[in-house]
Motif scaffolding. Structure first.
Motif, mmCIF file in Angstrom:
data_model
loop_
_atom_site.group_PDB
_atom_site.id
_atom_site.type_symbol
_atom_site.label_atom_id
_atom_site.label_comp_id
_atom_site.label_asym_id
_atom_site.label_seq_id
_atom_site.Cartn_x
_atom_site.Cartn_y
_atom_site.Cartn_z
ATOM 1 N N MET A 187 28.377 70.006 84.256
ATOM 2 C CA MET A 187 29.795 70.225 84.561
ATOM 3 C C MET A 187 30.232 71.593 84.043
ATOM 4 S SD MET A 187 33.114 67.921 83.485
ATOM 5 C CE MET A 187 32.639 66.585 84.576
ATOM 6 N N THR A 188 30.987 72.325 84.857
ATOM 7 C CA THR A 188 31.504 73.628 84.451
ATOM 8 C C THR A 188 32.634 73.440 83.451
ATOM 9 O OG1 THR A 188 30.979 74.532 86.628
ATOM 10 C CG2 THR A 188 32.515 75.779 85.275
ATOM 11 N N THR A 189 32.606 74.226 82.375
ATOM 12 C CA THR A 189 33.629 74.119 81.334
ATOM 13 C C THR A 189 34.514 75.363 81.328
ATOM 14 O OG1 THR A 189 32.109 75.068 79.699
ATOM 15 C CG2 THR A 189 32.196 72.668 79.874
ATOM 16 N N ALA A 190 35.741 75.194 80.829
ATOM 17 C CA ALA A 190 36.698 76.305 80.859
ATOM 18 C C ALA A 190 37.557 76.328 79.610
ATOM 19 C CB ALA A 190 37.588 76.210 82.096
ATOM 20 N N LEU A 191 38.079 77.520 79.342
ATOM 21 C CA LEU A 191 39.061 77.771 78.287
ATOM 22 C C LEU A 191 40.304 78.340 78.950
ATOM 23 C CD1 LEU A 191 40.114 78.578 75.373
ATOM 24 C CD2 LEU A 191 38.771 80.677 75.653
ATOM 25 N N ILE A 192 41.484 77.862 78.549
ATOM 26 C CA ILE A 192 42.759 78.404 79.016
ATOM 27 C C ILE A 192 43.509 78.958 77.807
ATOM 28 C CG2 ILE A 192 45.016 77.844 79.987
ATOM 29 C CD1 ILE A 192 43.701 75.690 81.659
ATOM 30 N N ALA A 193 43.977 80.207 77.905
ATOM 31 C CA ALA A 193 44.730 80.814 76.807
ATOM 32 C C ALA A 193 45.969 81.501 77.354
ATOM 33 C CB ALA A 193 43.859 81.827 76.064
ATOM 34 N N ASP A 194 47.133 81.064 76.887
ATOM 35 C CA ASP A 194 48.421 81.664 77.270
ATOM 36 C C ASP A 194 49.404 81.344 76.160
ATOM 37 O OD1 ASP A 194 51.004 82.242 78.469
ATOM 38 O OD2 ASP A 194 50.017 82.179 80.413
ATOM 39 N N ASP A 195 50.172 82.342 75.726
ATOM 40 C CA ASP A 195 51.082 82.111 74.604
ATOM 41 C C ASP A 195 52.376 81.413 75.020
ATOM 42 O OD1 ASP A 195 51.814 84.495 75.952
ATOM 43 O OD2 ASP A 195 53.002 85.137 74.239
ATOM 44 N N GLU A 196 52.565 81.181 76.319
ATOM 45 C CA GLU A 196 53.735 80.450 76.795
ATOM 46 C C GLU A 196 53.282 79.077 77.289
ATOM 47 O OE1 GLU A 196 56.858 83.108 78.848
ATOM 48 O OE2 GLU A 196 54.933 83.944 79.426
ATOM 49 N N GLU A 197 53.900 78.033 76.742
ATOM 50 C CA GLU A 197 53.418 76.685 77.047
ATOM 51 C C GLU A 197 53.616 76.302 78.510
ATOM 52 O OE1 GLU A 197 53.818 72.071 75.451
ATOM 53 O OE2 GLU A 197 55.140 73.633 74.663
ATOM 54 N N ALA A 198 54.775 76.640 79.104
ATOM 55 C CA ALA A 198 55.038 76.224 80.486
ATOM 56 C C ALA A 198 54.015 76.809 81.467
ATOM 57 C CB ALA A 198 56.467 76.600 80.888
ATOM 58 N N PRO A 199 53.749 78.130 81.441
ATOM 59 C CA PRO A 199 52.715 78.662 82.339
ATOM 60 C C PRO A 199 51.328 78.091 82.042
ATOM 61 C CG PRO A 199 54.111 80.433 81.520
ATOM 62 C CD PRO A 199 54.458 79.210 80.733
ATOM 63 N N ARG A 200 51.052 77.824 80.768
ATOM 64 C CA ARG A 200 49.742 77.261 80.407
ATOM 65 C C ARG A 200 49.569 75.881 81.024
ATOM 66 N NH1 ARG A 200 50.279 77.671 75.198
ATOM 67 N NH2 ARG A 200 50.412 75.491 74.574
ATOM 68 N N MET A 201 50.611 75.061 80.941
ATOM 69 C CA MET A 201 50.549 73.720 81.517
ATOM 70 C C MET A 201 50.524 73.769 83.043
ATOM 71 S SD MET A 201 50.267 71.616 79.033
ATOM 72 C CE MET A 201 49.250 72.925 78.350
ATOM 73 N N GLN A 202 51.244 74.746 83.631
ATOM 74 C CA GLN A 202 51.226 74.881 85.080
ATOM 75 C C GLN A 202 49.832 75.229 85.574
ATOM 76 O OE1 GLN A 202 52.926 78.332 86.794
ATOM 77 N NE2 GLN A 202 53.266 77.402 88.807
ATOM 78 N N LEU A 203 49.163 76.158 84.867
ATOM 79 C CA LEU A 203 47.798 76.530 85.233
ATOM 80 C C LEU A 203 46.864 75.339 85.100
ATOM 81 C CD1 LEU A 203 45.593 78.555 85.985
ATOM 82 C CD2 LEU A 203 45.523 79.259 83.583
ATOM 83 N N LEU A 204 47.016 74.574 84.041
ATOM 84 C CA LEU A 204 46.169 73.403 83.832
ATOM 85 C C LEU A 204 46.332 72.404 84.972
ATOM 86 C CD1 LEU A 204 44.229 71.881 81.961
ATOM 87 C CD2 LEU A 204 46.220 70.970 80.759
ATOM 88 N N ARG A 205 47.573 72.156 85.379
ATOM 89 C CA ARG A 205 47.817 71.221 86.485
ATOM 90 C C ARG A 205 47.240 71.756 87.790
ATOM 91 N NH1 ARG A 205 52.910 70.818 83.847
ATOM 92 N NH2 ARG A 205 53.789 72.316 85.318
ATOM 93 N N ASP A 248 43.159 82.273 68.510
ATOM 94 C CA ASP A 248 42.651 80.921 68.761
ATOM 95 C C ASP A 248 41.769 80.888 70.006
ATOM 96 O OD1 ASP A 248 43.868 79.897 66.535
ATOM 97 O OD2 ASP A 248 45.603 79.078 67.600
ATOM 98 N N ALA A 249 42.049 81.769 70.968
ATOM 99 C CA ALA A 249 41.207 81.837 72.165
ATOM 100 C C ALA A 249 39.786 82.252 71.797
ATOM 101 C CB ALA A 249 41.796 82.822 73.175
ATOM 102 N N TRP A 250 39.673 83.260 70.952
ATOM 103 C CA TRP A 250 38.342 83.713 70.527
ATOM 104 C C TRP A 250 37.642 82.635 69.710
ATOM 105 C CZ3 TRP A 250 34.313 86.047 71.613
ATOM 106 C CH2 TRP A 250 33.406 86.533 70.664
ATOM 107 N N ASP A 251 38.390 81.986 68.829
ATOM 108 C CA ASP A 251 37.811 80.917 68.021
ATOM 109 C C ASP A 251 37.337 79.769 68.918
ATOM 110 O OD1 ASP A 251 37.262 80.515 65.262
ATOM 111 O OD2 ASP A 251 38.740 78.908 65.200
ATOM 112 N N ALA A 252 38.149 79.412 69.921
ATOM 113 C CA ALA A 252 37.777 78.332 70.831
ATOM 114 C C ALA A 252 36.572 78.718 71.683
ATOM 115 C CB ALA A 252 38.965 77.969 71.732
ATOM 116 N N PHE A 253 36.489 80.001 72.047
ATOM 117 C CA PHE A 253 35.318 80.437 72.811
ATOM 118 C C PHE A 253 34.043 80.254 71.993
ATOM 119 C CE2 PHE A 253 32.066 83.444 73.986
ATOM 120 C CZ PHE A 253 31.927 83.184 75.341
ATOM 121 N N LEU A 254 34.083 80.643 70.731
ATOM 122 C CA LEU A 254 32.902 80.498 69.877
ATOM 123 C C LEU A 254 32.529 79.029 69.704
ATOM 124 C CD1 LEU A 254 33.591 83.118 67.062
ATOM 125 C CD2 LEU A 254 32.092 83.350 69.051
ATOM 126 N N GLU A 255 33.523 78.161 69.648
ATOM 127 C CA GLU A 255 33.254 76.741 69.438
ATOM 128 C C GLU A 255 32.699 76.073 70.696
ATOM 129 O OE1 GLU A 255 35.594 72.584 68.241
ATOM 130 O OE2 GLU A 255 36.624 74.521 68.082
#
Length: 250
Positions: free
Chosen positions: A1-19, A39-46
């Motif tokens: 399965m392809t995995t992804a990271l989403i990073a945006d400092d505004e919650e509404a656009p972040r949730m819109q992209l996720l949907r 946190d995006a870089w930290d999440a990428f490493l994880e």
């Protein structure tokens, strides 16, 4: 399965992209969604995701800087606002991007291109380093940190950043090793990383950032392990697998 990271400092656009991604790419596993560049870089490493959707302008590290650190280890899709001056450069460089608010048709086009590259013979991401290097200076940030202030007993010691050999995570503190000794500060390593000049300081391990002018060489111990030697010092600094690509013979 392809995995992804989403990073945006505004919650509404972040949730819109996720949907929207759930609609146009239902098989995608979003391993992490975060609100700033550090946190995006930290999440990428994880999570080491296959695809990273990065807002261009975020606090801590910009999306451009996160993409620079990712290098060729993930496919990158930038998320940006209408009128952003980066758009012309993205178009010229054939970079995958979507605009806010996210249009599902446009997102589907970007997803199709990423899926084609993932399904290619080597699945390699685009080489964006030249373009990202040019864009990094255009996405304005505060000047890099130039002095470390450390409490030593009743005193505050000022250590010029240029004198620092390396930073090392040490329990709840960060150890600052410099020419004349070492001190402890409370700033976490990942926050410190966002304040340093990326051209002078390299993260080589989750717990180590090194001043590259103090690096004497890199020694591979086996297929998975590498250490750095330092000029005029006996320490050997570990290099995690994520960062071993920094040290390749030319």
């Amino acid at each position: 399965m392809t995995t992804a990271l989403i990073a945006d400092d505004e919650e509404a656009p972040r949730m819109q992209l996720l949907r929207a991604l759930r609609t146009v790419w239902p098989g995608l596993d979003v391993a992490a969604e975060v609100g700033n560049g550090v946190d995006a870089w930290d999440a990428f490493l994880e999570h080491e995701p296959d695809v990273a959707f990065l807002d261009v302008r975020m606090p801590g590290l910009t999306g451009i800087e996160v993409a620079q650190r990712i290098g060729g280890r993930s496919h990158v899709v930038f998320v940006t606002a209408h009128g952003d001056h980066a758009l012309a450069a993205f178009d010229a460089g054939a970079v995958d991007y979507v605009l806010k608010p996210v249009d599902e048709t446009r997102l589907a086009q970007a997803v199709d291109r990423v899926q084609l590259r993932l399904a290619g013979s080597d699945g390699a991401p685009l080489d964006l380093q030249g373009l990202l290097d040019r864009l990094a200076g255009q996405v304005r940030k505060p000047a890099p940190l130039d002095v470390i202030q450390a409490g030593v007993g009743q005193d505050v010691r000022l250590v010029p950043v240029e004198d620092v050999v390396y930073f090392e995570a040490d329990a709840r503190y960060t150890r600052v090793v410099y020419d004349a000794g070492d001190v402890l500060i409370r700033t976490p390593l990942k926050e410190l990383l966002a304040q340093l000049d990326a051209g002078k300081f390299w993260q080589v391990h989750r717990s180590v950032i090194v001043n590259k002018r103090h690096i004497a060489g890199a020694h591979r111990l086996d297929d998975s392990h590498m250490v750095l030697t330092l000029r005029g010092r006996d320490e050997k600094l570990p290099v995690s697998r994520h960062f071993q690509g920094l040290f390749r013979a030319q």
